[in-house]
Motif scaffolding. Structure first.
Motif, short mmCIF file in Angstrom:
data_model
loop_
_atom_site.label_atom_id
_atom_site.label_comp_id
_atom_site.label_asym_id
_atom_site.label_seq_id
_atom_site.Cartn_x
_atom_site.Cartn_y
_atom_site.Cartn_z
N UNK A 1 -0.66 -6.23 5.05
CA UNK A 1 0.08 -5.92 6.26
C UNK A 1 -0.23 -4.52 6.75
N UNK A 2 -0.18 -3.56 5.84
CA UNK A 2 -0.28 -2.15 6.24
C UNK A 2 -1.61 -1.82 6.89
N UNK A 3 -2.70 -2.33 6.33
CA UNK A 3 -4.00 -2.01 6.92
C UNK A 3 -4.50 -3.12 7.85
N UNK A 4 -3.71 -4.14 7.96
CA UNK A 4 -3.99 -5.28 8.80
C UNK A 4 -5.37 -5.90 8.59
N UNK A 5 -5.50 -6.52 7.43
CA UNK A 5 -6.74 -7.23 7.15
C UNK A 5 -6.39 -8.42 6.29
N UNK B 1 0.80 -1.23 0.00
CA UNK B 1 0.00 0.00 0.00
C UNK B 1 0.83 1.28 0.00
N UNK B 2 2.14 1.15 0.11
CA UNK B 2 2.99 2.35 0.05
C UNK B 2 4.34 1.93 -0.54
N UNK C 1 -7.11 4.63 -7.03
CA UNK C 1 -5.97 5.32 -6.42
C UNK C 1 -6.38 6.31 -5.34
N UNK C 2 -7.68 6.58 -5.20
CA UNK C 2 -8.06 7.61 -4.22
C UNK C 2 -8.51 7.05 -2.87
N UNK C 3 -8.27 5.76 -2.61
CA UNK C 3 -8.61 5.27 -1.28
C UNK C 3 -7.46 5.61 -0.32
N UNK C 4 -7.71 5.51 0.97
CA UNK C 4 -6.73 5.96 1.97
C UNK C 4 -5.40 5.22 1.83
N UNK C 5 -5.44 3.92 1.60
CA UNK C 5 -4.23 3.14 1.39
C UNK C 5 -4.34 2.41 0.06
N UNK C 6 -4.02 3.11 -1.05
CA UNK C 6 -4.21 2.51 -2.37
C UNK C 6 -3.36 1.26 -2.57
#
Lengths: 93, 417
Positions: free
Chosen positions: B279-283, B124-125, B165-170
């Motif tokens: 990992x980043x958004x933990x789901x 996500x980043x 691309x416009x979601x919080x964690x693309x």
């Protein structure tokens, strides 16, 4: 999920706090003289008690102060809260 | 095998309305003495007993379980199996397990419903992208299949993911291990129990260990709720309760036990045919054969043995799930539960001897032990039988916390807890 009675702010939701793990692990006074075994004991080994445990908490989303808690890890009931530097209550061992 | 399951046994038993199937494993009372005792009747413990009997010819073995077999973390996990770990030691360990999974139903004559539907890990980043690409390369150097997918390929592989691309964690891409997948967790425990029982292993349920009897630096037996049992080899596979057992022997372990939660939705038609982790958004989410979405949440930050976990952890996970899969917004969750996971400081397991002779520990699997079940049992059996680790679990010794030679998967794992 439970409530913690912060000694500075009063009763708040647990999600405002961060757990700092087991309390009363004393930082070595002379780290240069520690053996590998003693380092391992200090850094990694934990009692990880099922039952009454002394632990540190931080009110991360509140006053950001550290304090101690006595909690029963088998049912998450908090038995006592006391400030850093204070002696742990003697009735829980 | 006494009662081989096959199409013929199915037909034969159909004629008697399936009323004459024999019990899959026995229910014996403990003997006075065993050559080895395994403490903990979960997947890892039962697998250990199975391989001890099968490969090391130890027949006088008991597995002690305080509840019922597979009732702990074996029956509480999200059943994900993969081996795409960063470090060489972990790659060796988890891929050994994955190779055993590939043949496990045949090995046990028990359908563990192993399904190699692939596991995709999202980035996500930019740092995620770099880390996951690095992991892909490391995996391939270790002979583990791994591919990098860009955003378009992620969307193609799993069309319900929101790649806007416009979601919080693309979603900037992801890795895919095609050999990875899921299995039926209960069947793993039952299959190993049946196999072990068939070779003469005593599986003793409702028998809690209350104390470890020591004579100097060696073990002599176990105090249990069913009396004293003599043995000079004890293999502890007690997951979240490992520290409790260790304390009985006067040992301290580098573990903290925390609740880890999972939840399932109401069953729906097939919508996601793979496992997607982030990992980043933990789901992370997959779909069971019954049609339920199986969703894994995170651990609580504090030590607890309560097997429930906090509501805010579930809330965070579901927020992430909804952003990544808007299609799930009206799904209802059916059940939520917690299991107690024993987490090591380096997020790698311990399969090791201890400084007490005859006492072995297999613990510290933390949030990801299910995937390793067959490999863990195989290597722990080797360690117990030979009083020496196998080369695949040599790095996972207890002494690494003294030497500093950690297997630091914490920063490298596909999902950090």
């Amino acid at each position: 999920m439970f409530l913690i009675n912060c000694p500075f702010c009063g009763e708040r939701d647990q999600s405002e706090f961060s757990s700092g793990g087991e309390a009363h692990i004393v930082r070595p006074k002379q780290p240069t003289e520690l053996s590998d075994d003693e380092w391992a004991e200090y850094l990694f080994m934990r009692k990880n008690i099922k039952g009454i445990q002394f632990e540190r908490w931080n009110h991360t989303h509140g006053c950001r102060k550290w304090f101690n808690v006595v909690r029963d890890t088998s049912n998450d009931k908090i038995l006592s809260v006391y400030k850093m530097g204070e002696k742990p209550p003697v009735n829980y061992k | 095998m006494k009662n081989k399951y096959s199409i013929f046994s199915l037909i034969k038993n159909a004629f008697s309305q399936h009323e004459n199937w024999q019990q899959a494993w026995g229910n014996p009372e403990p003997k006075k003495e065993y050559d080895a005792i395994i403490v903990g009747g979960g997947g890892h413990g039962l697998a250990t007993a199975y391989y001890l009997a099968k490969k090391h010819n130890l027949k006088n073995i008991a597995v002690l379980e305080k509840g019922w077999i597979g009732g702990g973390n074996t029956g509480r996990n999200t059943t994900i199996i993969r081996s795409n770990y960063l470090w060489d030691a972990s790659a060796g360990l988890y891929d050994h397990a994955l190779k055993l999974w590939e043949n496990l139903s045949q090995e046990l004559n028990y359908n563990v419903m192993f399904s190699q539907r692939g596991v995709m890990n999202l980035a996500h980043n930019l740092q995620d992208v770099r880390d996951l690409k690095r992991r892909t390369h490391a995996n391939r150097l270790n002979g583990i299949d791994a591919v990098w997918l860009n955003t378009k390929e992620v969307k193609k592989f799993c069309p319900i993911i929101n790649t806007s691309p416009d979601i919080r964690y693309p979603v900037l891409g992801g890795t895919l291990q095609r050999r990875a997948g899921t299995a039926r967790h209960d069947a793993v425990a039952w299959g190993y129990a049946r196999g072990a029982s068939d070779m003469g292993v005593d599986i003793i349920q409702n028998c809690e260990v209350k104390g470890i009897k020591r004579n100097g630096d060696r073990v002599e037996g176990l105090e249990t709720t069913k009396g004293f049992i003599k043995t000079n080899k004890i293999g502890v596979v007690a997951a979240g309760h490992s520290s409790v057992i260790a304390n009985m022997a006067g040992l301290k372990l580098p573990l903290e036990s925390k609740p880890l939660q999972a939840l399932v939705s109401e069953p729906v038609k097939p919508i996601i045919d793979t496992v997607v982790m982030s990992n980043a958004v933990h789901a992370y989410v997959s779909q069971s054969d019954k049609g339920e979405l199986v969703i894994g949440a995170g651990t609580d930050s504090y030590v607890s043995y309560t097997q429930r976990g906090s509501h805010n952890i579930v809330e965070e996970t579901l927020k992430a799930i909804l952003e990544l899969y808007p299609i799930f917004s009206r799904m209802k969750m059916l059940r939520q539960w917690g299991g107690i996971v024993d987490i090591c400081p380096d997020a790698s397991p311990i399969i090791s001897k201890t400084n007490i002779k005859g006492l072995y520990f297999n613990c510290g699997w933390g949030t990801g032990g299910f995937k390793a079940t067959p490999g863990s049992g195989d290597l722990f059996a080797h360690t117990i039988a030979n009083d020496e680790p196998h080369k695949l679990n040599a790095a996972f010794n207890l002494n690494r916390f003294v030497s500093g030679d950690l297997v630091d998967e914490h920063g490298a794992a596909a999902v950090a807890h």
